[in-house]
Each structure stands twice: as structure tokens, then as C-alpha cells.
Design a protein around this motif. Structure first.
Motif, mmCIF file in Angstrom:
data_model
loop_
_atom_site.group_PDB
_atom_site.id
_atom_site.type_symbol
_atom_site.label_atom_id
_atom_site.label_comp_id
_atom_site.label_asym_id
_atom_site.label_seq_id
_atom_site.Cartn_x
_atom_site.Cartn_y
_atom_site.Cartn_z
ATOM 1 N N ALA A 223 0.836 -1.211 0.000
ATOM 2 C CA ALA A 223 0.000 0.000 0.000
ATOM 3 C C ALA A 223 0.867 1.256 0.000
ATOM 4 C CB ALA A 223 -0.934 -0.005 1.204
ATOM 5 N N ARG B 247 -1.355 4.893 5.340
ATOM 6 C CA ARG B 247 -2.677 5.495 5.575
ATOM 7 C C ARG B 247 -3.704 4.370 5.603
ATOM 8 N NH1 ARG B 247 -0.719 8.275 1.117
ATOM 9 N NH2 ARG B 247 -2.402 7.418 -0.140
ATOM 10 N N ILE B 248 -4.557 4.349 6.636
ATOM 11 C CA ILE B 248 -5.587 3.312 6.720
ATOM 12 C C ILE B 248 -6.963 3.945 6.916
ATOM 13 C CG2 ILE B 248 -4.040 1.517 7.583
ATOM 14 C CD1 ILE B 248 -5.160 1.969 10.364
ATOM 15 N N GLU B 249 -7.976 3.250 6.419
ATOM 16 C CA GLU B 249 -9.384 3.603 6.621
ATOM 17 C C GLU B 249 -10.142 2.332 6.921
ATOM 18 O OE1 GLU B 249 -11.189 5.712 3.376
ATOM 19 O OE2 GLU B 249 -9.641 7.262 3.388
ATOM 20 N N GLU C 209 -7.941 -2.532 11.969
ATOM 21 C CA GLU C 209 -7.052 -1.380 12.090
ATOM 22 C C GLU C 209 -5.859 -1.654 12.997
ATOM 23 O OE1 GLU C 209 -9.248 2.582 12.266
ATOM 24 O OE2 GLU C 209 -10.849 1.115 12.695
ATOM 25 N N VAL D 65 -7.483 -0.142 3.125
ATOM 26 C CA VAL D 65 -8.812 -0.257 3.719
ATOM 27 C C VAL D 65 -8.880 -1.584 4.454
ATOM 28 C CG1 VAL D 65 -11.289 -0.356 3.261
ATOM 29 C CG2 VAL D 65 -9.831 1.164 1.900
ATOM 30 N N ASP E 47 1.272 4.106 -2.941
ATOM 31 C CA ASP E 47 0.818 5.413 -2.461
ATOM 32 C C ASP E 47 -0.702 5.460 -2.384
ATOM 33 O OD1 ASP E 47 1.100 8.006 -1.465
ATOM 34 O OD2 ASP E 47 0.970 8.901 -3.472
ATOM 35 N N THR E 48 -1.252 4.417 -1.744
ATOM 36 C CA THR E 48 -2.700 4.306 -1.625
ATOM 37 C C THR E 48 -3.088 4.088 -0.170
ATOM 38 O OG1 THR E 48 -4.631 3.230 -2.601
ATOM 39 C CG2 THR E 48 -2.784 1.801 -1.997
ATOM 40 N N THR E 49 -4.346 4.252 0.108
ATOM 41 C CA THR E 49 -4.872 4.028 1.449
ATOM 42 C C THR E 49 -5.254 2.569 1.591
ATOM 43 O OG1 THR E 49 -5.704 6.291 1.568
ATOM 44 C CG2 THR E 49 -6.696 4.693 3.071
#
Length: 101
Positions: A70, A92-94, A82, A78, A74-76
Motif C-alpha cells: 500500500a 494510511r488506513i481507513e 485497524e 482499507v 501510495d494508496t490508502t
């Protein structure tokens, strides 16, 4: 999604005693919306950097590979887990499942 994530999902489908065909179809449909990205040489380099940065933590190696991929893309990331991915530098996490509740 990362090819590593796909491998984990495919393992889950194959391990199912019942409803394997239904799960396989659901995974195929998911892939039509979110295609798997290959884990490449640059992702491997990202893994080396990330693993060295968090070497003191005993995390699942597959989670580290997914996190590194990830970051490389360069992505979030998901995830509904968490805590499995917390604390990785640059990640980056969502959690879309939590947002839906």
C-alpha cells in the motif's frame, strides 16, 4: 487490492467446507471492482524498509507485505482490522466497515 490480500482471500475461499462456490463468485465480483495489483520489485524494497522500521514488533509477515505494498502504491489501505496495521510509518488506513455503522 494487493495480490497478497488476494492470496489471503483465496485461501479463505478454498478453506471453506460449504459455500465455497458462492464465496468464489463473490471474490470474483469484488475483483471486478477492485482489481489485484501485482507485488513487484519496488514493493519488495518497500517491505524491506518497513520491516526494518518496525523490527521490534511481532506482526504477521503478510500484514507487513500488505502494508508495504500500500505504501509503495501510495494508496490508502482499507481494513476492518485497524490494530493489525497501526503504527506502520507512512501507511494510511481507513475502516469502511466502521464508517458504515
Amino acid at each position: 487490492m494487493s495480490a497478497v490480500t488476494l492470496a489471503e482471500l483465496r485461501h479463505g475461499v478454498e478453506a471453506m467446507a460449504t459455500e465455497r462456490e458462492q464465496a468464489s463468485q463473490a471474490l470474483a465480483e469484488l475483483l471486478s471492482y477492485i482489481p489485484a495489483q501485482p507485488f513487484d520489485v519496488e514493493a519488495a524494497a518497500s517491505y524491506g524498509v518497513l520491516a526494518a522500521a518496525v523490527r521490534h514488533r511481532r506482526r504477521d509477515a503478510l500484514d507487513r507485505l500488505i502494508a508495504a505494498h500500500a505504501i509503495r502504491l501510495d494508496t490508502t489501505l482499507v481494513t476492518n482490522n485497524e490494530s493489525d496495521f497501526a503504527g506502520y510509518p507512512g501507511l494510511r488506513i481507513e475502516n469502511w466497515a466502521r464508517a458504515a455503522n
